[in-house]
Design a protein around this motif. Structure first.
Motif, PDB file in Angstrom:
ATOM      1  N   THR A  13       4.644  -7.416   1.544  1.00 10.01           N
ATOM      2  CA  THR A  13       4.464  -6.000   1.219  1.00 10.01           C
ATOM      3  C   THR A  13       5.455  -5.665   0.119  1.00 10.01           C
ATOM      4  O   THR A  13       6.664  -5.802   0.311  1.00 10.01           O
ATOM      5  CB  THR A  13       4.728  -5.104   2.435  1.00 10.01           C
ATOM      6  N   ALA A  30       9.003  -6.970   1.140  1.00 13.00           N
ATOM      7  CA  ALA A  30       9.235  -7.150   2.571  1.00 13.00           C
ATOM      8  C   ALA A  30       8.451  -8.376   3.022  1.00 13.00           C
ATOM      9  O   ALA A  30       7.221  -8.385   2.995  1.00 13.00           O
ATOM     10  CB  ALA A  30       8.801  -5.916   3.353  1.00 13.00           C
ATOM     11  N   GLN A  32       6.954 -11.345   5.529  1.00 14.12           N
ATOM     12  CA  GLN A  32       6.384 -11.436   6.874  1.00 14.12           C
ATOM     13  C   GLN A  32       6.535 -12.837   7.470  1.00 14.12           C
ATOM     14  O   GLN A  32       5.878 -13.164   8.464  1.00 14.12           O
ATOM     15  CB  GLN A  32       4.899 -11.060   6.844  1.00 14.12           C
ATOM     16  N   ARG A  53       2.559  -0.995   8.559  1.00 19.35           N
ATOM     17  CA  ARG A  53       3.877  -0.530   9.011  1.00 19.35           C
ATOM     18  C   ARG A  53       4.879  -0.459   7.867  1.00 19.35           C
ATOM     19  O   ARG A  53       5.726   0.434   7.815  1.00 19.35           O
ATOM     20  CB  ARG A  53       4.427  -1.471  10.096  1.00 19.35           C
ATOM     21  N   ASN A  54       4.811  -1.425   6.952  1.00 18.00           N
ATOM     22  CA  ASN A  54       5.877  -1.584   5.963  1.00 18.00           C
ATOM     23  C   ASN A  54       5.683  -0.831   4.658  1.00 18.00           C
ATOM     24  O   ASN A  54       6.642  -0.598   3.922  1.00 18.00           O
ATOM     25  CB  ASN A  54       6.043  -3.080   5.622  1.00 18.00           C
TER      26      ASN A  54
END
Length: 336
Positions: A13, A30, A32, A53-54
């Protein structure tokens, strides 16, 4: 003017803020990896939920690092193809929401073309026309790039992408996920000449790749390491030699096909992007080949090799042309 770009094509992300020069002011990614490691690869549904979410926290941090607010953004860009369709949809939906709320243009950017444009970002000047080579977990493809937005496919892989082969061989050798970096680390103490693995099409003029046979050869070689227990995963020097020999076979093919593409196209510049470009053995081999042949090489820094949103600065080129996307923009899983 400031651009905000989003990237959610696979399992990273990312967001970035850049100017119309283009100059990158901030870029946040970000990862994962922790979510997918237990499965030995990327799980699309898990990736999409993690993006959901991110995404907004990543955008918030990107704006903070750029010392900017949403009110400063004059255009929103997003990678809408290629990639995992569920993952792409998160970024595309977020980008459309932001563009609509801010009342600014939306620009759709091709993720693969962006990997080549990362070389232009790093160079700080025009590098086109060139041969573009994207080498990643999902793509191994050579292009004739007359401009940043004009790409003609010269050739690609018939089966696995190079990065995919790295991940699968890493799994065969018990190295875990993400496979590419771990296999490269394992190969550092190995002998690249220990095994004579196949190098498909290396002596042929066609600009094609195939790594499935190489992957199978590594599998059979690994099974033959322990006669008493043929299913055992090799360890120690045996594993390091397998990793180094596999890596060298891939690198030899990738570099030779680059040389052939440059010779056949008559172009003198080579721009290489994608996650596999972070491999130091590959980078060194490209540098040696281009220096020997008299070609100009462009490789982005490590931060721009793997998936990121800064390379979506390709949107600046579309902005100059007024090439904006409509609000019915959709995600497209593949373009090749």
């Amino acid at each position: 003017m400031l651009f905000l770009a989003l990237e959610t094509s696979c399992d990273e992300t990312a967001a970035a803020v850049f100017t119309d020069e283009p100059r990158v002011l901030s870029a946040v990614v970000a990862s994962q990896n922790d979510l997918h490691e237990r499965f030995g690869g990327v799980v699309p549904e898990i990736a999409a939920r993690a993006h959901l979410r991110n995404l907004l926290p990543v955008v918030d941090e990107t704006l903070r690092q750029a010392n900017a607010t949403l009110a400063d953004i004059g255009c929103v860009a997003v990678h809408n193809t290629p990639g995992l369709v569920g993952a792409l949809l998160i970024g595309v939906s977020g980008a459309k929401m932001l563009a609509l709320a801010l009342g600014v243009p939306l620009i759709a950017v091709n993720h693969v073309a962006s990997h080549i444009y990362a070389c232009r970002l790093a160079a700080g000047r025009d590098i086109f026309p060139c041969v573009g080579f994207v080498v990643s977990g999902g793509h191994t493809a050579l292009f004739r790039c007359d401009t940043p937005l004009s790409m003609t496919l010269l050739g690609g892989t018939r089966d696995d992408a190079a990065g995919e082969a790295f991940d699968k061989v890493a799994a065969i050798l018990g190295l875990g996920f993400p496979g590419g970096p771990r296999l490269e680390q394992e190969a550092r103490t190995g002998d690249p000449k220990a095994h004579k693995f196949p190098r498909s099409f290396i002596r042929e003029d066609r600009l094609e790749f195939s790594f499935s046979g190489l992957k199978t050869a590594v599998r059979y070689a690994a099974l033959g390491q322990d006669v008493a227990n043929p299913l055992a995963i090799p360890t120690g020097q045996a594993r390091a030699d397998l990793a180094a020999s596999f890596q060298q076979a891939v690198v030899d093919v990738l570099v030779e096909k680059c040389r052939q593409a440059l010779r056949q196209s008559g172009l003198t510049r080579l721009a290489v992007g994608g996650g596999v470009t972070a491999n130091k053995t590959f980078r060194a081999a490209l540098e040696a080949m281009t220096a020997r042949e008299g070609f100009e090489l462009h490789i982005p820094p490590m931060s721009l090799c793997t998936d990121n949103a800064a390379m979506a600065a390709l949107a600046v080129e579309k902005w100059k042309l007024g090439d904006f996307a409509k609000m019915d923009l959709d995600a497209e899983a593949s373009f090749i």
